[in-house]
Scaffold this motif. Structure first.
Motif, short mmCIF file in Angstrom:
data_model
loop_
_atom_site.label_atom_id
_atom_site.label_comp_id
_atom_site.label_asym_id
_atom_site.label_seq_id
_atom_site.Cartn_x
_atom_site.Cartn_y
_atom_site.Cartn_z
N ASP A 1 0.83 -1.20 0.00
CA ASP A 1 0.00 0.00 0.00
C ASP A 1 0.87 1.25 0.00
N GLY A 2 0.39 2.28 0.66
CA GLY A 2 1.11 3.54 0.70
C GLY A 2 2.46 3.44 1.36
N ALA A 3 2.61 2.55 2.32
CA ALA A 3 3.90 2.41 3.00
C ALA A 3 4.96 1.92 2.01
N PHE A 4 4.58 0.99 1.14
CA PHE A 4 5.51 0.49 0.13
C PHE A 4 5.90 1.63 -0.81
N SER A 5 4.92 2.40 -1.25
CA SER A 5 5.20 3.52 -2.15
C SER A 5 6.08 4.56 -1.48
N ALA A 6 5.82 4.82 -0.20
CA ALA A 6 6.62 5.79 0.54
C ALA A 6 8.07 5.30 0.68
N ALA A 7 8.23 4.01 0.93
CA ALA A 7 9.58 3.45 1.04
C ALA A 7 10.33 3.61 -0.27
N CYS A 8 9.66 3.31 -1.37
CA CYS A 8 10.29 3.46 -2.69
C CYS A 8 10.67 4.91 -2.94
N ALA A 9 9.78 5.84 -2.61
CA ALA A 9 10.05 7.26 -2.84
C ALA A 9 11.25 7.73 -2.05
N ARG A 10 11.35 7.31 -0.79
CA ARG A 10 12.48 7.72 0.05
C ARG A 10 13.79 7.15 -0.48
N MET A 11 13.78 5.92 -0.95
CA MET A 11 15.00 5.33 -1.49
C MET A 11 15.38 5.95 -2.83
N LEU A 12 14.36 6.32 -3.61
CA LEU A 12 14.63 6.91 -4.91
C LEU A 12 15.27 8.29 -4.77
N GLU A 13 14.83 9.04 -3.78
CA GLU A 13 15.35 10.40 -3.58
C GLU A 13 16.58 10.42 -2.69
N CYS A 14 17.01 9.25 -2.22
CA CYS A 14 18.16 9.15 -1.31
C CYS A 14 19.43 9.69 -2.00
N ARG A 15 20.15 10.59 -1.33
CA ARG A 15 21.38 11.15 -1.87
C ARG A 15 22.59 10.24 -1.59
#
Length: 333
Positions: A38-52
């Protein structure tokens, strides 16, 4: 009294039934976890994608083995990642984690002491912490910024002790994250090959004809007005089992190979001593570009049942020569 020997067929049937039950339990577990994405999975992906920085995976015991595999999958699919042992992190390895990193922590119980000890330090440093547990009410789950629920209805172990379905679910969740990020980054097969240069896929996707062909003085080549004897001399000198026949601008007009020689020697219509190469060569032979992938040459050779190829430029001028041995040495085939 000696007990009768077990019936091999009965024993074998029991093994197969046990194996099938494991698959059934694990499939049920995977379906349960997939239904909760759900949203938690999407949020995890978003945080990893934007990770510097990088995604730092950590876990103890079986979860540690899974975390290592997830880190390796991330790294090979475009998401920089590495594994840190939580026990070693508390004794100095925590310095490997920077404030730009995202931490993915695995523990099915959500109560791994070694990881719980690290959480305050990671929080103080400003790291985003994503917890992957089987207990949404656990300390790790409630302390993390994002929680991924990997709880399964049952373990495949009949004693409900050995992590089985739960570790499979953890691996699948890791793969789901990696693939979602891969797609979001537009990661391609060429990108994958660049991180696997020593593997078979890397060779297939990175090695070009120019990397394996013979060029310059190594190219066996003669003019169309040369004799068959001249062709045989050139083939002997260059040792490629072939010679190309070119015009005065070095454009490819024919090819003569060891196989052609055998056919010529058995053809009663050919005067071998006086024959010109133009009379016995293969006209307009198949050729390939130096910019093509080596695997394309292998595919062409297999399809056309040939073992040698001239290499030409855009105007069909000969720039190289290639045979199946070159591809074998390069481990393309």
């Amino acid at each position: 009294m000696v007990a009768p020997a077990p019936d091999d067929a009965v024993v074998s049937s029991g093994f197969a039934a046990s194996g099938r039950r494991v698959f059934e339990v694990e499939v049920e577990g995977l379906n349960a976890v997939a239904a909760r994405l759900d949203g938690a999975f999407s949020a995890a992906c978003a945080r990893m994608l934007e990770c510097r920085g990088r995604v730092v995976c950590t876990g103890m015991g079986k979860s540690g083995h899974v975390a290592r595999k997830i880190a390796a999958t991330f790294a090979s699919t475009g998401t920089p990642a590495f594994y840190v042992h939580p026990g070693e992190a508390g004794h100095g390895d925590l310095g490997m984690i920077t404030d730009a990193d995202v931490v993915l922590a695995l523990s099915y119980s959500g109560e791994s002491d070694e990881i719980l000890m690290l959480l305050p330090v990671l929080k103080r440093q400003g790291n985003i912490v994503i917890a992957m547990t089987g207990r949404p009410a656990s300390t790790m789950a409630t302390s993390a910024d994002i929680h991924l629920d990997i709880s399964v209805p049952a373990e495949a172990c009949p004693l409900a002790l050995a992590p089985t379905a739960s570790t499979t679910a953890s691996l699948a969740m890791g793969d789901a994250l990696a693939v979602a990020l891969l797609e979001a980054r537009g990661f391609t097969a060429d990108d994958f090959a660049r991180s696997h240069p020593a593997g078979a896929l890397g060779r297939r996707l990175l090695l070009h004809i120019r990397d394996v062909m013979h060029g310059g003085d190594e190219i066996p080549a003669i003019a169309a007005d040369a004799s068959l004897a001249d062709a045989l001399m050139e083939m002997s000198r260059k040792r490629l089992g072939m010679t190309v026949i070119v015009d005065d601008q070095r454009r490819l007009i024919g090819l003569y190979t060891d196989g052609d020689l055998r056919r010529t020697l058995t053809d009663p219509a050919v005067d071998v001593r006086n024959a010109r190469i133009a009379d016995v060569m293969t006209r307009d032979p198949f050729a390939i570009s130096a910019d093509a992938l080596a695997v394309e040459a292998a595919r062409l050779m297999e399809t056309r049942k040939i073992t040698m190829l001239p290499v030409v430029d855009g105007e069909r001028r000969v720039v190289g020569a290639l045979n199946i041995q070159d591809l074998l040495r390069a481990r393309v085939v």
